[in-house]
Motif scaffolding. Structure first.
Motif, short mmCIF file in Angstrom:
data_model
loop_
_atom_site.label_atom_id
_atom_site.label_comp_id
_atom_site.label_asym_id
_atom_site.label_seq_id
_atom_site.Cartn_x
_atom_site.Cartn_y
_atom_site.Cartn_z
N SER A 550 0.82 -1.22 0.00
CA SER A 550 0.00 0.00 0.00
C SER A 550 0.85 1.26 0.00
CB SER A 550 -0.94 -0.01 1.21
OG SER A 550 -0.19 -0.12 2.42
N ARG A 551 2.16 1.13 0.29
CA ARG A 551 3.07 2.27 0.29
C ARG A 551 3.98 2.22 -0.94
NH1 ARG A 551 4.80 3.36 6.58
NH2 ARG A 551 2.65 3.36 7.43
N PRO A 552 4.66 3.31 -1.25
CA PRO A 552 5.46 3.35 -2.48
C PRO A 552 6.67 2.42 -2.47
CG PRO A 552 4.98 5.58 -1.69
CD PRO A 552 4.59 4.63 -0.60
N ASP A 553 7.19 2.05 -1.30
CA ASP A 553 8.41 1.26 -1.23
C ASP A 553 8.12 -0.23 -1.32
OD1 ASP A 553 9.84 3.62 -0.85
OD2 ASP A 553 9.55 3.55 1.33
N ASP A 554 9.15 -0.99 -1.75
CA ASP A 554 9.07 -2.44 -1.72
C ASP A 554 9.29 -2.94 -0.28
OD1 ASP A 554 8.67 -2.44 -4.41
OD2 ASP A 554 10.75 -2.87 -4.93
N MET A 555 8.74 -4.08 0.04
CA MET A 555 8.91 -4.66 1.37
C MET A 555 9.16 -6.17 1.24
SD MET A 555 6.23 -4.76 4.57
CE MET A 555 6.14 -2.97 4.62
N ASP A 556 10.28 -6.63 1.80
CA ASP A 556 10.58 -8.06 1.83
C ASP A 556 9.86 -8.68 3.03
OD1 ASP A 556 12.55 -8.38 -0.39
OD2 ASP A 556 13.64 -6.88 0.79
N VAL A 557 9.07 -9.72 2.78
CA VAL A 557 8.24 -10.31 3.84
C VAL A 557 8.38 -11.82 3.82
CG1 VAL A 557 6.55 -8.43 3.76
CG2 VAL A 557 6.23 -10.43 2.31
N ASN A 558 8.05 -12.44 4.94
CA ASN A 558 8.03 -13.89 5.07
C ASN A 558 6.59 -14.38 4.96
OD1 ASN A 558 8.36 -16.56 5.66
ND2 ASN A 558 8.97 -16.26 7.81
N ILE A 559 6.27 -14.96 3.82
CA ILE A 559 4.90 -15.43 3.60
C ILE A 559 4.78 -16.92 3.90
CG2 ILE A 559 5.19 -16.06 1.16
CD1 ILE A 559 2.42 -14.85 0.64
N THR A 560 5.89 -17.54 4.31
CA THR A 560 5.87 -18.98 4.58
C THR A 560 5.81 -19.29 6.07
OG1 THR A 560 8.29 -19.15 4.67
CG2 THR A 560 7.25 -19.34 2.50
N LYS A 561 5.67 -18.28 6.91
CA LYS A 561 5.69 -18.48 8.36
C LYS A 561 4.48 -19.31 8.81
CE LYS A 561 6.04 -15.79 12.64
NZ LYS A 561 6.06 -14.42 13.21
N GLU A 562 4.74 -20.29 9.66
CA GLU A 562 3.69 -21.17 10.14
C GLU A 562 3.38 -20.88 11.61
OE1 GLU A 562 4.94 -25.12 9.44
OE2 GLU A 562 4.67 -25.01 7.27
N LYS A 563 2.16 -21.20 12.01
CA LYS A 563 1.75 -20.99 13.39
C LYS A 563 2.39 -22.05 14.28
CE LYS A 563 -2.41 -20.22 16.14
NZ LYS A 563 -3.88 -20.16 16.12
#
Length: 629
Positions: A550-563
């Motif tokens: 939603s912001r102009p910058d790129d963001m590296d995220v962890n989408i594989t995190k498990e509960k």
């Protein structure tokens, strides 16, 4: 000079969705051509719609991509038999090369204009080409039964377009004298009398249109003293005969099995034999013993023949001028798939296979060019527009190729020592409430408003001149701003000096920082950051775009995190984690979404957006690198 009074060659030209293919269907049906066809399956059934759109992509998208010809048998006023060769052309400006080739095959055109929408950008493009060749024009006002039809205003707008184009080309005013036929292709009716808005023509069939075609389109003229000369205008293939060259015979006679001189584009001449001579009847091609001046035929026996080549008398070879088309304005880079998931979906992944397929495309598609790049496994493909190049990529994808495709860019020119870029004429039909929003959006893309008309229906028509690079990625934003109600059309207008920097995509990307499988648990917390573009369970890798920030910058995220699992129960443990449905992009949307440092991984199974540089550490150093003073 003698003429072929038993023959007429005409092209149906119009803007996209104005009803060309449907009208050709009605002509074939009323002439009995569909019933005579001997083909197998449902494509030749008289109940089948859009039989001329035979390609899989054409039927899926409801558009014409390749120009095709058919033939119907009619009779003139005196009862003499006449063969009318009809060429159905594409309506999108991106396939303008097909239109230019079609015009080299015919002696006149039927210009179709929607009774409500009136002349649009592609109408201007195809009409300009026809007038430049000095061809007679029949104006057919189609879809007269539309509830929002405005027949008289559309005719006036077409006259204004004629006057403008005649003035630009310096042609005489007599060209304004053209017949007008009012049609409804869906019901197969036409009339010379103007019907009321929203009603069908008063004639029960297309007889008035057929008579106007026979009276207005001139018979082919030829010089009886000239030797055989025939030019290749298109290519096709047969499972039994191999490559077929579709051509128009300009002079002389061509016989089945004869020896001819093959005049190639590079100036060389080779003696070859025609193994099969075919003519078109309805939707089928049948073997013919001979063909004469003006005939549109197909020949087999020359496996490497190309568009623009000439077949001539071997004793007196005289090549015809090459077919010229407008230059490309958009380019993309195409190469092998370099992602960690390469080879898991497609069977054709090597540079050699991709290069051979692109070389094959160049033979049959005169609108596309291929240039080498710094890498041996990547090539620059240039075309008329994003749609034409996206269609090419989609065709390769369906043929089991895996590719990496770069963001579309414009093809610039240097004129008088200054850098010039392509600009396009944009026509927008939108509800009046969105005019302000669209004006602001196009202004940020360096668009220049040329005309604005508010109709009584509450809709408005906006005409802009806008740089081609400003339209890259604009269609998605346009549909969002107009809630899917607006209609956007554009065609190349010319070149203007470089208009300076332009705002990029206002949002950044959510980038996966590791390989793995996307989990619902991780996506539930990440969806607050922006719009997801993958579903739970999707295999991801480092550098892959998994959402729009939603912001102009790129963001590296962890989408594989498990509960993490524990033996403690919580009061809310039975609550379901509800995810916002992800926005899954198709190929064209993915190409539009790409930023400058991103590309698209295309495989038969999926389309993924990724960073050009997958390693986040390397990307971070590049992003934070300060310029030297």
């Amino acid at each position: 000079m003698p003429t072929r009074n038993d023959l007429r060659n005409v092209a149906i030209i119009a803007h996209v969705d104005h009803g060309k293919t449907t009208l050709v269907d009605a002509l074939l049906r009323q002439a009995g051509a569909l019933g005579r066809s001997k083909g197998e399956g449902t494509d030749n059934d008289s109940t089948q719609d859009r039989v001329m759109d035979s390609g899989e992509l054409e039927r899926e998208r409801g558009i014409t991509i390749l120009a095709k010809n058919t033939a119907i048998h009619l009779h003139d006023d005196e009862g003499n038999p006449v063969i009318v060769n009809i060429v159905d052309t594409p309506g999108h400006a991106d396939f303008g090369g097909e239109v230019e080739r079609a015009l080299s095959m015919v002696d006149g055109v039927c210009l179709l204009v929607d009774a409500s929408e009136g002349p649009l950008p592609q109408t201007r493009f195809v009409l300009r080409k026809a007038l430049a060749k000095g061809m007679p024009v029949i104006l057919a006002v189609n879809k007269t039964d539309r509830q929002d039809a405005r027949i008289e205003e559309v005719v006036d707008e077409t006259y204004e377009l004629f006057m403008e184009l005649l003035e630009d080309a310096g042609l005489p005013a007599e060209t304004l004298e053209f017949p007008i036929v009012y049609c409804n292709g869906r019901t197969g009716q036409a009339s010379l009398n103007k019907p009321e808005n929203g009603t069908v023509p008063d004639s029960p069939d297309l007889g008035p249109l057929v008579k106007t075609l026979l009276d207005t389109i001139p018979a082919p003229v030829y010089d009886a003293e000239e030797p055989l000369r025939a030019q290749v205008t298109n290519l096709d293939a047969s499972p039994y005969l191999g490559r077929l060259a579709l051509l128009r015979i300009h002079s002389g006679e061509m016989k089945n099995g004869q020896q001819v001189a093959w005049c190639k584009a590079d100036g060389t001449i080779e003696r070859v034999k025609i193994t099969e001579l075919l003519v078109t009847e309805g939707l089928d091609r049948t073997t013919a013993a001979s063909a004469g001046p003006g005939d549109l035929v197909a020949v087999a026996g020359i496996p490497d023949i190309g568009i623009g080549d000439t077949l001539a008398d071997p004793n007196d070879p005289r090549p015809l001028p090459a077919i010229t088309v407008d230059e490309p304005s958009i380019s993309i880079t195409m190469g092998i798939n370099t992602s960690p998931l390469s080879g898991k979906s497609g069977k054709k992944v090597t540079a050699r296979l991709i290069k051979n397929r692109l070389d094959q495309e160049l033979i049959g598609n005169v609108s596309v060019r291929m240039l080498p790049t710094e890498r041996p496994d990547t090539w620059e493909m240039q075309g008329r527009g994003e749609l034409a190049l996206a269609i090419l990529v989609e065709q390769l994808r369906r043929e089991d190729f895996e590719l990496t495709v770069g963001r579309p860019t414009v093809v610039t020119k240097e004129i008088d020592g200054k850098l010039h870029e392509p600009v396009e004429r944009v026509t927008i039909d939108t509800p009046g409430e969105y005019v302000g929003t669209l004006t602001q959006a196009l202004a940020s893309r360096r668009g220049r408003l040329e005309n604005l008309v508010h109709h009584d229906t509450g809709w408005a028509r906006m005409e802009y001149i806008c740089p081609s690079r400003g339209l890259i990625g604009f269609r998605t934003e346009f549909l969002t701003e107009t809630r899917g109600t607006g209609v956007l059309n554009h065609t190349l207008e010319g070149y203007e000096p470089w208009l300076g920097d332009m705002r990029a995509r206002p949002t950044g990307s959510l980038v996966a920082d590791r390989s793995g499988v996307a989990t619902t648990y991780s996506m539930f917390s990440l969806q607050e950051r922006g719009q997801m573009m993958v579903e739970p369970g999707t295999e991801v890798y480092e550098g892959m775009i998994i959402g729009e920030n939603s912001r102009p910058d790129d963001m590296d995220v962890n989408i594989t995190k498990e509960k993490k699992l524990t033996n403690m129960r919580k009061a809310t443990s039975e609550e379901l984690e509800r995810l916002v449905p992800p926005k899954i992009l198709n190929l064209e949307q993915a190409l539009e979404f790409c930023a400058e440092d991103e590309c698209v991984e295309v495989t038969p199974g999926t389309v993924r957006i990724r960073k050009v540089e997958l390693d986040q550490t390397v990307r971070g150093r590049t992003r934070n690198k300060k310029p030297k003073l």
